[in-house]
Design an enzyme around this catalytic site. Structure first.
Site, PDB file in Angstrom:
ATOM      1  N   TYR A  90     -50.621  52.640 -38.008  1.00  0.00           N
ATOM      2  CA  TYR A  90     -51.449  52.302 -36.827  1.00  0.00           C
ATOM      3  C   TYR A  90     -50.199  53.115 -35.745  1.00  0.00           C
ATOM      4  CZ  TYR A  90     -55.283  49.795 -39.046  1.00  0.00           C
ATOM      5  OH  TYR A  90     -55.940  49.259 -39.980  1.00  0.00           O
ATOM      6  N   HIS A 141     -52.562  49.776 -48.095  1.00  0.00           N
ATOM      7  CA  HIS A 141     -53.046  50.350 -47.275  1.00  0.00           C
ATOM      8  C   HIS A 141     -54.776  51.154 -47.800  1.00  0.00           C
ATOM      9  CE1 HIS A 141     -53.742  51.772 -42.610  1.00  0.00           C
ATOM     10  NE2 HIS A 141     -54.453  51.389 -43.555  1.00  0.00           N
TER      11      HIS A 141
END
Length: 299
Positions: free
Chosen positions: A70, A128
């Site tokens: 992010y 992820h």
């Protein structure tokens, strides 16, 4: 934002604190958390985003989910600043890139995330998504991080049923505590097989984007007659009905993202909404789960 009455804060804090999800290792995690995708990327919004996260913690949404991906670490830095002085109140989750999930590289990736977050441990660390690194290496790295006290436990994200089956077939694969996937009223594909399979193996689901990502799909959800009328019936916002729907599942953790305190407050209120059977039947009829296998939705 108008100051929130302290009694209201206390009631929301209790409502969210009472919503916990049991993990396979016997620990528990908050059912309602806060996502941070895109947070930390705009310096002009930084202070408001920090205030939103801190308010969320104050209102009982003590799980904060982030990732090294992010904003290339900007989100983790923002979270680190937001939780300064309240780290012991927060259930902290971050994620590792698939290409950094080998036995040794994952140790370095975790260390970097910890530095950005200004903490000495993560409560939960996720892969992820599945990449080219063998899962056996990732598991070994995760288990080492656990042994060193750098993480409390680990899980995965964006794994479909065949990925989960592969994972659990490996040594220590049964140490996986959660699978984080896209799940909301307009994206119910996991209900066909993945959600059932995870329930059979006592592995909770973390729902990212439980309010749906922006765009036409989100508009269709919010503007539907069913959602609008149910929201009016309960005296709440349409978005709160969508979030409350996600919370009806006791083994599903929701992590809505909010970049301002007003939205955070609305998210926290969703924990107090009790959808009735009639409400759920109407929503099911308008936004049914698929009756066949679909590809795992990913954004």
């Amino acid at each position: 934002m108008t100051n929130i009455d302290e009694n209201i804060k206390a009631s929301l804090r209790i409502a969210n604190a009472n919503r916990m999800v049991a993990l396979p290792d016997g620990s528990i995690m908050p059912q309602m958390g806060q996502g941070t995708w895109y947070l930390g990327e705009d310096p002009a919004k930084r202070q408001e985003e920090i205030e939103a996260l801190r308010l969320g913690v104050e209102l009982g949404m003590t799980l904060i989910d982030t990732a090294e991906m992010y904003g290339d670490g900007k989100s983790e830095r923002l979270v680190g600043e937001a939780i300064k002085g309240i780290r012991d109140q927060v259930y902290l989750v971050s994620k590792v890139y698939p290409h950094r999930a080998s036995r040794n590289e994952i140790l370095a990736a975790c260390a970097e995330s910890l530095r950005r977050l200004d903490t000495d441990h993560l409560d939960l660390y996720l892969l992820h998504w599945r990449g080219n690194v063998p899962l056996s290496q990732t598991i070994a790295g995760m288990e080492q991080l656990k042994a060193e006290g750098k993480i409390g436990r680990w899980g995965v994200s964006n794994f479909d049923i065949h990925d989960m089956q592969d994972l659990l077939s490996m040594e220590h694969g049964n140490q996986c505590q959660v699978n984080q996937v896209l799940y909301h009223l307009g994206s119910r594909g996991i209900e066909f097989d993945l959600l059932k399979w995870q329930r059979e193996h006592n592995i909770p689901t973390m729902a990212y984007s439980p309010l749906a990502q922006g765009g036409r799909l989100r508009e269709q959800l919010l503007e539907s007659e069913e959602v609008q009328s149910i929201a009016k019936k309960h005296g709440v916002e349409a978005l709160q009905i969508i979030l409350a729907w996600c919370l009806i599942h006791p083994d599903v953790v929701a992590i809505p993202r909010s970049s301002n305190p007003d939205h955070t407050y609305l998210n926290a209120q969703a924990a107090t909404i009790r959808l009735e059977d009639e409400d759920l039947k109407r929503l099911d009829a308008r936004f049914p789960a698929p009756t066949f296998k679909t590809a795992l939705d990913i954004i």
